[in-house]
Design a protein around this motif. Structure first.
Motif, PDB file in Angstrom:
ATOM      1  N   ASN A 174      15.646  11.680 -56.301  1.00  0.00           N
ATOM      2  CA  ASN A 174      14.979  12.055 -57.560  1.00  0.00           C
ATOM      3  C   ASN A 174      14.070  10.945 -58.065  1.00  0.00           C
ATOM      4  O   ASN A 174      13.933  10.747 -59.271  1.00  0.00           O
ATOM      5  CB  ASN A 174      16.010  12.407 -58.641  1.00  0.00           C
ATOM      6  CG  ASN A 174      16.690  13.736 -58.400  1.00  0.00           C
ATOM      7  OD1 ASN A 174      16.054  14.679 -57.963  1.00  0.00           O
ATOM      8  ND2 ASN A 174      17.988  13.802 -58.675  1.00  0.00           N
ATOM      9  N   THR A 175      13.485  10.212 -57.154  1.00  0.00           N
ATOM     10  CA  THR A 175      12.679   9.039 -57.522  1.00  0.00           C
ATOM     11  C   THR A 175      11.258   9.212 -57.007  1.00  0.00           C
ATOM     12  O   THR A 175      11.003   9.103 -55.807  1.00  0.00           O
ATOM     13  CB  THR A 175      13.303   7.747 -56.957  1.00  0.00           C
ATOM     14  OG1 THR A 175      14.679   7.666 -57.373  1.00  0.00           O
ATOM     15  CG2 THR A 175      12.567   6.531 -57.464  1.00  0.00           C
ATOM     16  N   MET A 176      10.354   9.481 -57.933  1.00  0.00           N
ATOM     17  CA  MET A 176       8.958   9.733 -57.606  1.00  0.00           C
ATOM     18  C   MET A 176       8.144   8.439 -57.727  1.00  0.00           C
ATOM     19  O   MET A 176       8.218   7.749 -58.746  1.00  0.00           O
ATOM     20  CB  MET A 176       8.380  10.786 -58.542  1.00  0.00           C
ATOM     21  CG  MET A 176       6.901  11.047 -58.371  1.00  0.00           C
ATOM     22  SD  MET A 176       6.525  12.030 -56.917  1.00  0.00           S
ATOM     23  CE  MET A 176       7.053  13.652 -57.478  1.00  0.00           C
ATOM     24  N   VAL A 177       7.382   8.125 -56.684  1.00  0.00           N
ATOM     25  CA  VAL A 177       6.471   6.977 -56.746  1.00  0.00           C
ATOM     26  C   VAL A 177       5.196   7.429 -57.444  1.00  0.00           C
ATOM     27  O   VAL A 177       4.488   8.327 -56.962  1.00  0.00           O
ATOM     28  CB  VAL A 177       6.165   6.433 -55.333  1.00  0.00           C
ATOM     29  CG1 VAL A 177       5.098   5.344 -55.396  1.00  0.00           C
ATOM     30  CG2 VAL A 177       7.435   5.896 -54.693  1.00  0.00           C
ATOM     31  N   ASN A 178       4.900   6.809 -58.581  1.00  0.00           N
ATOM     32  CA  ASN A 178       3.724   7.175 -59.371  1.00  0.00           C
ATOM     33  C   ASN A 178       2.531   6.263 -59.123  1.00  0.00           C
ATOM     34  O   ASN A 178       1.386   6.692 -59.237  1.00  0.00           O
ATOM     35  CB  ASN A 178       4.070   7.160 -60.869  1.00  0.00           C
ATOM     36  CG  ASN A 178       5.143   8.174 -61.220  1.00  0.00           C
ATOM     37  OD1 ASN A 178       5.123   9.298 -60.740  1.00  0.00           O
ATOM     38  ND2 ASN A 178       6.105   7.765 -62.039  1.00  0.00           N
ATOM     39  N   ASN A 179       2.819   5.005 -58.801  1.00  0.00           N
ATOM     40  CA  ASN A 179       1.731   4.050 -58.586  1.00  0.00           C
ATOM     41  C   ASN A 179       2.288   2.841 -57.838  1.00  0.00           C
ATOM     42  O   ASN A 179       3.509   2.629 -57.775  1.00  0.00           O
ATOM     43  CB  ASN A 179       1.123   3.611 -59.918  1.00  0.00           C
ATOM     44  CG  ASN A 179      -0.294   3.083 -59.774  1.00  0.00           C
ATOM     45  OD1 ASN A 179      -0.830   3.032 -58.662  1.00  0.00           O
ATOM     46  ND2 ASN A 179      -0.909   2.690 -60.865  1.00  0.00           N
ATOM     47  N   VAL A 180       1.406   2.077 -57.257  1.00  0.00           N
ATOM     48  CA  VAL A 180       1.776   0.815 -56.616  1.00  0.00           C
ATOM     49  C   VAL A 180       0.718  -0.228 -56.946  1.00  0.00           C
ATOM     50  O   VAL A 180      -0.447   0.109 -57.175  1.00  0.00           O
ATOM     51  CB  VAL A 180       1.905   0.960 -55.073  1.00  0.00           C
ATOM     52  CG1 VAL A 180       3.085   1.825 -54.690  1.00  0.00           C
ATOM     53  CG2 VAL A 180       0.626   1.492 -54.467  1.00  0.00           C
TER      54      VAL A 180
END
Length: 419
Positions: A174-180
């Motif tokens: 349930n962990t969405m990568v939004n930016n890096v």
């Protein structure tokens, strides 16, 4: 997820390639975190494959795909044995049904020999029907590939992931990568998620069907995912004796074709189709026309299948790109490694891909593990539950997301809408 530490490696994506990479890097001493946007691991492309572990006999010569599949063949059986995971070297039989297909068999055999895939043999018709007595009598010839293997396509990566977790890896669902964001001064990444930010020396993009989207977040545009949908029919286990090996068609320039094969749990399956689509999700709706086409193919290939019931149908979506080969791209200037475009052989190449990744991490990126490596691989105990899950002793429970596993280990069928 510990937001106060810098991990050696953050892996984005919890499919079969992500799980195998987590397993291999953790065993070699790397402090790893895997981020999965879904509620469950192995929930996208890896939840709709065939469960076939290919030898690479028909992979493009000189390709990274062939290299990774062959490396996987070197190591995977020792791993499966040590983890006590089910597999069956059932072999495959490629059958020609007309003179044009028959003329391709020597070319395929020669290709396999050049690729160093041993023990591929052309069969006479009498040898074919001795091996496969239930096949239609319209065959014109065949070749036998004894090394082709079937495994549990869901349990294998799940146990690899749990083996890594036991040895210190962290897994966040349930962990969405939004930016890096890359920090040039200390050469680390800050990965922004819906559950907080985390730092890492290296990021590995194993996000499958969303690989190009994660690439764009990092500022790259190396390839575009062109989803390819495949649909399957699963038969009752009463059909288990109608074939002795996986029955392959002679491939065309466009597709490897529809296969009649058995799962490791003895369900006979027909599929996959190969349909271009814009949808990255496996639709719960099964096209009735395609179902009929698959059913007719099965009856035409193995007529006695008509005596057995279909117990389930499912759809998988493969992360194809405009390129035929894997897109494993290292960017040492920013400590970013892309593992994309794995298409339909992610399971077949998973440990070979992970080994290739390990070599990149060590020698191209120069990142040393922060822990000691583990010398042994140990069995991970688990139990299937009546609720369609698998429970591990350390309190972790996984929903079975692959219809082949669910249908194989339960008496009831799984509804595609529950996936």
């Amino acid at each position: 997820m510990n937001t106060d530490q810098i991990y050696d490696v953050v892996i984005i994506g919890g499919g079969v390639v992500g799980c195998a990479t987590l397993f291999h890097l953790t065993n070699n001493g790397y402090n790893c975190l895997m981020l999965e946007k879904n509620k469950h691991l192995v929930a996208e492309a890896s939840a709709g494959n065939s469960g076939m572990l290919h030898t690479g006999f028909d992979a493009p010569l000189g390709s990274l795909e062939l290299h990774c599949i062959q490396q996987c063949q070197v190591h995977i059986f020792d791993i499966l044995n040590k983890l006590d995971l089910p597999y069956n070297r059932i072999g495959a039989t490629m059958v020609a049904w007309d003179s044009a297909q028959m003329s391709k068999l020597p070319i395929i055999t020669q290709h396999s020999n050049i690729a160093n895939v041993s023990e591929i043999n052309q069969l006479s018709l009498s040898q074919l029907y001795q091996r496969e007595p239930n096949l239609s009598r319209n065959a014109t010839g065949a070749i036998h590939i004894p090394g082709e293997t079937i495994v549990d396509p869901w349990l294998t990566p799940i146990v690899m992931a749990e083996h890594a977790r036991i040895r210190g890896a962290q897994i966040c669902i349930n962990t969405m990568v939004n930016n890096v964001e890359f920090n040039d001064s200390n050469r680390t990444w800050n990965v922004f998620t819906n559950k907080g930010n985390v730092g890492s020396k290296l990021v590995i993009n194993c996000s499958g069907l969303y690989g190009d989207i994660i690439e764009k977040i990092a500022g790259y545009s190396s390839f575009k995912i062109k989803p390819r949908k495949g649909q399957y029919l699963i038969f009752n286990k009463t059909a288990k004796d109608v074939i002795s090996s996986s029955i392959l068609p002679v491939p065309t320039e466009i597709t490897k074709g529809v296969i009649v094969f058995k799962s490791v749990y003895d369900n006979v399956i027909i599929g996959p189709t190969a349909e271009e689509t814009e949808d990255r999700h496996a639709s719960p709706t099964i096209n009735s026309g395609i179902t009929t086409r698959l059913w007719n193919h099965g009856k035409k290939t193995v007529p006695s299948l008509s005596k057995h019931d279909i117990v389930h149908m499912y759809t998988g979506v493969r992360p194809a790109t405009e390129n035929k080969d894997y897109q494993i791209i290292a960017r040492p200037d920013r400590n970013w490694l892309t593992v994309g475009g794995i298409r339909s052989t992610g399971l077949s190449g998973c440990i070979g891909i992970a080994d290739h990744v390990l070599a990149q991490v060590k020698y191209k990126f120069g990142i040393e593990p922060s822990k000691s490596s583990w010398e042994t691989i140990k069995k991970v105990n688990f139990n299937f539950t009546k609720n369609g899950t698998v429970m591990f002793p350390h309190g972790i429970e996984h929903l079975i997301t692959h219809p082949l596993t669910f249908t194989g280990v339960t008496r009831k069928t799984i509804s595609q809408s529950n996936l």
